[in-house]
Scaffold this active site. Sequence first.
Site, mmCIF file in Angstrom:
data_model
loop_
_atom_site.group_PDB
_atom_site.id
_atom_site.type_symbol
_atom_site.label_atom_id
_atom_site.label_comp_id
_atom_site.label_asym_id
_atom_site.label_seq_id
_atom_site.Cartn_x
_atom_site.Cartn_y
_atom_site.Cartn_z
ATOM 1 N N HIS A 185 29.985 35.156 30.122
ATOM 2 C CA HIS A 185 29.971 35.106 28.654
ATOM 3 C C HIS A 185 29.311 36.372 28.104
ATOM 4 O O HIS A 185 29.820 36.995 27.173
ATOM 5 C CB HIS A 185 29.173 33.894 28.150
ATOM 6 C CG HIS A 185 29.764 32.579 28.484
ATOM 7 N ND1 HIS A 185 29.033 31.581 29.080
ATOM 8 C CD2 HIS A 185 31.008 32.071 28.291
ATOM 9 C CE1 HIS A 185 29.793 30.514 29.247
ATOM 10 N NE2 HIS A 185 31.005 30.795 28.783
ATOM 11 N N LYS A 213 33.004 17.907 25.348
ATOM 12 C CA LYS A 213 32.669 18.097 26.759
ATOM 13 C C LYS A 213 31.356 17.422 27.116
ATOM 14 O O LYS A 213 30.925 17.482 28.248
ATOM 15 C CB LYS A 213 32.570 19.590 27.081
ATOM 16 C CG LYS A 213 33.879 20.331 26.974
ATOM 17 C CD LYS A 213 33.680 21.773 27.377
ATOM 18 C CE LYS A 213 34.960 22.553 27.300
ATOM 19 N NZ LYS A 213 34.783 23.948 27.707
ATOM 20 N N ARG A 249 39.320 33.691 32.529
ATOM 21 C CA ARG A 249 38.826 34.015 33.865
ATOM 22 C C ARG A 249 39.952 34.081 34.871
ATOM 23 O O ARG A 249 39.938 34.878 35.791
ATOM 24 C CB ARG A 249 37.816 32.966 34.335
ATOM 25 C CG ARG A 249 36.517 32.991 33.599
ATOM 26 C CD ARG A 249 35.712 31.807 33.978
ATOM 27 N NE ARG A 249 36.515 30.625 33.663
ATOM 28 C CZ ARG A 249 36.103 29.389 33.728
ATOM 29 N NH1 ARG A 249 34.899 29.128 34.129
ATOM 30 N NH2 ARG A 249 36.889 28.395 33.403
ATOM 31 N N SER A 284 30.383 27.631 33.489
ATOM 32 C CA SER A 284 29.148 26.911 33.153
ATOM 33 C C SER A 284 29.000 25.658 33.997
ATOM 34 O O SER A 284 27.902 25.337 34.451
ATOM 35 C CB SER A 284 29.145 26.548 31.664
ATOM 36 O OG SER A 284 29.053 27.705 30.888
#
Length: 158
Positions: free
Chosen positions: A17, A41, A90, A128
Amino acid sequence: MKTAVYPGTFDPITCGHGDIVRRASILFDKVIVAVAENAGKQPVSDVEERVALARKVLADLPGVEVVPFGNLLIEFAKQNGASIILRGLRAVSDFEYEFQLAGMNRRLAPDIETVFLTPAEQYTYISSSLVREVARLGGDVSDFVHPEVKKALQARYN
C-alpha cells in the site's frame, strides 16, 4: 489540481500500500487515502486505529491525506474534489473484481476515472489478510509492514 482517492480497508496498511501511495504522490497533486469504516470485510482493527497507523506510515509524504469514509466511494470522491480513483493490482486474480468496480464507478460518475497501479515486485504477494495471519501465528512481519504497524500487530496478537 489532480486529486486521487485511494480507498481500502488497510487492515493493516502494508508496504505494498505504501509503495502505491508513494508513487501516486508523484503522479497526482493530492492523494487521499480513504480508509473504509466498514467495507463488509469485518476488519480486525477499528477505523480509528487503521487511520492512525496509515497516518504514521505515510507522514513523510507531502500531499497525502488519510481520512476515514463510510459512504459510497463515488460520493466521497465528489465531496473531496477527486477526479481519480486509484486502485492497486497485485496479480491477475485482482483484475476481474477491480474491472467490475471500475465499470460500476464509471457508470455512477463518468467524470471520475479509475487508475490502476501495481506495487513494486517485492510487494506483489503481500496482502493485509496474509500479514494478519502471519502476525497472529507469531511470525515476523518486518518485511511486509512499517515498524509502527508491526508493533500494533504484536500488541494485538501477543
